[in-house]
Write a protein that holds these residues in place. Sequence first.
Motif, PDB file in Angstrom:
ATOM      1  N   TYR A  77       2.199  26.841  15.716  1.00 39.33           N
ATOM      2  CA  TYR A  77       1.034  26.323  14.997  1.00 39.33           C
ATOM      3  C   TYR A  77       1.259  24.987  14.295  1.00 39.33           C
ATOM      4  O   TYR A  77       0.284  24.335  13.903  1.00 39.33           O
ATOM      5  CB  TYR A  77       0.579  27.348  13.957  1.00 39.33           C
ATOM      6  CG  TYR A  77       0.137  28.646  14.564  1.00 39.33           C
ATOM      7  CD1 TYR A  77      -1.103  28.755  15.187  1.00 39.33           C
ATOM      8  CD2 TYR A  77       0.950  29.773  14.538  1.00 39.33           C
ATOM      9  CE1 TYR A  77      -1.511  29.949  15.758  1.00 39.33           C
ATOM     10  CE2 TYR A  77       0.553  30.974  15.110  1.00 39.33           C
ATOM     11  CZ  TYR A  77      -0.680  31.052  15.711  1.00 39.33           C
ATOM     12  OH  TYR A  77      -1.081  32.237  16.277  1.00 39.33           O
ATOM     13  N   ALA A  78       2.513  24.574  14.117  1.00 40.84           N
ATOM     14  CA  ALA A  78       2.770  23.352  13.355  1.00 40.84           C
ATOM     15  C   ALA A  78       3.952  22.590  13.936  1.00 40.84           C
ATOM     16  O   ALA A  78       4.831  23.166  14.584  1.00 40.84           O
ATOM     17  CB  ALA A  78       3.037  23.690  11.886  1.00 40.84           C
ATOM     18  N   ILE A 112       2.005  21.802   3.881  1.00 45.41           N
ATOM     19  CA  ILE A 112       1.061  21.124   4.750  1.00 45.41           C
ATOM     20  C   ILE A 112       1.822  20.411   5.859  1.00 45.41           C
ATOM     21  O   ILE A 112       2.708  19.591   5.595  1.00 45.41           O
ATOM     22  CB  ILE A 112       0.198  20.109   3.974  1.00 45.41           C
ATOM     23  CG1 ILE A 112      -0.458  20.775   2.762  1.00 45.41           C
ATOM     24  CG2 ILE A 112      -0.851  19.490   4.892  1.00 45.41           C
ATOM     25  CD1 ILE A 112      -1.368  21.923   3.087  1.00 45.41           C
ATOM     26  N   LEU A 113       1.486  20.733   7.111  1.00 48.39           N
ATOM     27  CA  LEU A 113       2.180  20.192   8.275  1.00 48.39           C
ATOM     28  C   LEU A 113       1.164  19.729   9.317  1.00 48.39           C
ATOM     29  O   LEU A 113      -0.014  20.094   9.257  1.00 48.39           O
ATOM     30  CB  LEU A 113       3.079  21.270   8.896  1.00 48.39           C
ATOM     31  CG  LEU A 113       4.193  21.841   8.004  1.00 48.39           C
ATOM     32  CD1 LEU A 113       4.714  23.138   8.590  1.00 48.39           C
ATOM     33  CD2 LEU A 113       5.322  20.831   7.847  1.00 48.39           C
ATOM     34  N   GLY A 144      -2.181  24.188   6.619  1.00 50.83           N
ATOM     35  CA  GLY A 144      -1.271  24.771   5.644  1.00 50.83           C
ATOM     36  C   GLY A 144      -0.546  25.977   6.230  1.00 50.83           C
ATOM     37  O   GLY A 144      -1.119  26.740   7.011  1.00 50.83           O
ATOM     38  N   ILE A 145       0.693  26.133   5.852  1.00 52.29           N
ATOM     39  CA  ILE A 145       1.507  27.286   6.268  1.00 52.29           C
ATOM     40  C   ILE A 145       2.012  27.983   5.010  1.00 52.29           C
ATOM     41  O   ILE A 145       2.601  27.355   4.125  1.00 52.29           O
ATOM     42  CB  ILE A 145       2.703  26.852   7.141  1.00 52.29           C
ATOM     43  CG1 ILE A 145       2.228  26.188   8.431  1.00 52.29           C
ATOM     44  CG2 ILE A 145       3.610  28.056   7.430  1.00 52.29           C
ATOM     45  CD1 ILE A 145       1.524  27.100   9.407  1.00 52.29           C
ATOM     46  N   ARG A 146       1.795  29.284   4.941  1.00 51.98           N
ATOM     47  CA  ARG A 146       2.172  30.043   3.748  1.00 51.98           C
ATOM     48  C   ARG A 146       2.837  31.348   4.164  1.00 51.98           C
ATOM     49  O   ARG A 146       2.304  32.090   5.000  1.00 51.98           O
ATOM     50  CB  ARG A 146       0.910  30.323   2.933  1.00 51.98           C
ATOM     51  CG  ARG A 146       1.043  31.401   1.867  1.00 51.98           C
ATOM     52  CD  ARG A 146       0.556  30.900   0.539  1.00 51.98           C
ATOM     53  NE  ARG A 146       0.128  31.947  -0.378  1.00 51.98           N
ATOM     54  CZ  ARG A 146       0.947  32.702  -1.097  1.00 51.98           C
ATOM     55  NH1 ARG A 146       2.264  32.596  -0.959  1.00 51.98           N
ATOM     56  NH2 ARG A 146       0.450  33.585  -1.953  1.00 51.98           N
ATOM     57  N   VAL A 147       4.012  31.630   3.604  1.00 51.63           N
ATOM     58  CA  VAL A 147       4.714  32.894   3.833  1.00 51.63           C
ATOM     59  C   VAL A 147       4.770  33.618   2.493  1.00 51.63           C
ATOM     60  O   VAL A 147       5.532  33.219   1.602  1.00 51.63           O
ATOM     61  CB  VAL A 147       6.135  32.669   4.389  1.00 51.63           C
ATOM     62  CG1 VAL A 147       6.822  34.018   4.624  1.00 51.63           C
ATOM     63  CG2 VAL A 147       6.092  31.864   5.680  1.00 51.63           C
ATOM     64  N   PRO A 148       3.971  34.654   2.303  1.00 48.45           N
ATOM     65  CA  PRO A 148       3.864  35.293   0.986  1.00 48.45           C
ATOM     66  C   PRO A 148       4.998  36.264   0.697  1.00 48.45           C
ATOM     67  O   PRO A 148       5.551  36.901   1.600  1.00 48.45           O
ATOM     68  CB  PRO A 148       2.530  36.044   1.096  1.00 48.45           C
ATOM     69  CG  PRO A 148       2.458  36.425   2.546  1.00 48.45           C
ATOM     70  CD  PRO A 148       3.081  35.281   3.299  1.00 48.45           C
ATOM     71  N   VAL A 159       1.440  23.358  -3.621  1.00 49.47           N
ATOM     72  CA  VAL A 159       1.169  22.810  -2.294  1.00 49.47           C
ATOM     73  C   VAL A 159       2.031  21.570  -2.073  1.00 49.47           C
ATOM     74  O   VAL A 159       1.975  20.618  -2.867  1.00 49.47           O
ATOM     75  CB  VAL A 159      -0.317  22.456  -2.119  1.00 49.47           C
ATOM     76  CG1 VAL A 159      -0.574  21.872  -0.736  1.00 49.47           C
ATOM     77  CG2 VAL A 159      -1.186  23.700  -2.335  1.00 49.47           C
ATOM     78  N   ILE A 160       2.809  21.600  -1.001  1.00 46.21           N
ATOM     79  CA  ILE A 160       3.729  20.515  -0.666  1.00 46.21           C
ATOM     80  C   ILE A 160       3.376  19.967   0.709  1.00 46.21           C
ATOM     81  O   ILE A 160       3.332  20.718   1.690  1.00 46.21           O
ATOM     82  CB  ILE A 160       5.198  21.004  -0.651  1.00 46.21           C
ATOM     83  CG1 ILE A 160       5.579  21.629  -2.000  1.00 46.21           C
ATOM     84  CG2 ILE A 160       6.151  19.872  -0.276  1.00 46.21           C
ATOM     85  CD1 ILE A 160       5.637  20.662  -3.143  1.00 46.21           C
ATOM     86  N   SER A 161       3.146  18.667   0.812  1.00 50.40           N
ATOM     87  CA  SER A 161       2.882  18.039   2.104  1.00 50.40           C
ATOM     88  C   SER A 161       4.182  17.520   2.710  1.00 50.40           C
ATOM     89  O   SER A 161       4.987  16.873   2.034  1.00 50.40           O
ATOM     90  CB  SER A 161       1.892  16.878   1.945  1.00 50.40           C
ATOM     91  OG  SER A 161       1.738  16.194   3.186  1.00 50.40           O
TER      92      SER A 161
END
Length: 207
Positions: free
Chosen positions: A78-79, A100-101, A120-124, A184-186
């Motif tokens: 996806y990224a 953010i990728l 955005g990619i998030r691993v909770p 949030v980090i780009s």
Amino acid sequence: MTTVLHIHPEDPQPRLISEAAKVLRQGGLIAYPTDTTYALGCGIGEKAALDRLIRIRRLDNKHQFTLLCPDLSVLALYAKVDNPDYRLLKAHTPGAYTFILQGTSEVPRRLMHPKKRTIGIRVPDHPICQALLAEYGEPIMTSTAHLPDDEFPLTDPQDVRDFLNNQVDMVIDGGFCGVTETTVISLVDGNGPEVIREGAGLLDAIF
């Protein structure tokens, strides 16, 4: 009518997790707890559910959507990410960060930023999220349950039920969450991490 499931936040009941995953597979929209705030989620390709989410949050067409992922094993699908950035992601996931990728062609265009083509990619770091992702079998399109006229995101499960009744198909009541959204980090520009929003994830761990 919105279905409410009471799921244990530390030891999620598999039967109930299966019910929630079924709603996602049927194109539904759910509200669920995370390691930061409550969030709204649906399947990646479910346009009708996404449209409902957009209406609930009154989002414009520049909103940056995020994929909730179980780990980084699906990242390359996806990224686009280079090795230094991958090491950064690996060191800070799971956790209260959204990265953010650049998105790939596997991400529906309506989920990406219209000009930048980012995702955005998030691993909770939350047992309910991880159990749901494992049962569902693929990432979930996710957005903070932050109603447009409210100062803070939804954090009290009773508020989630009250405000989202008949607007979502299911609410997973997993107890109280926090009020601080993810950091949030780009990583888009190739010049190292750029802070887009300071939130629950510690910045001194990034730099």
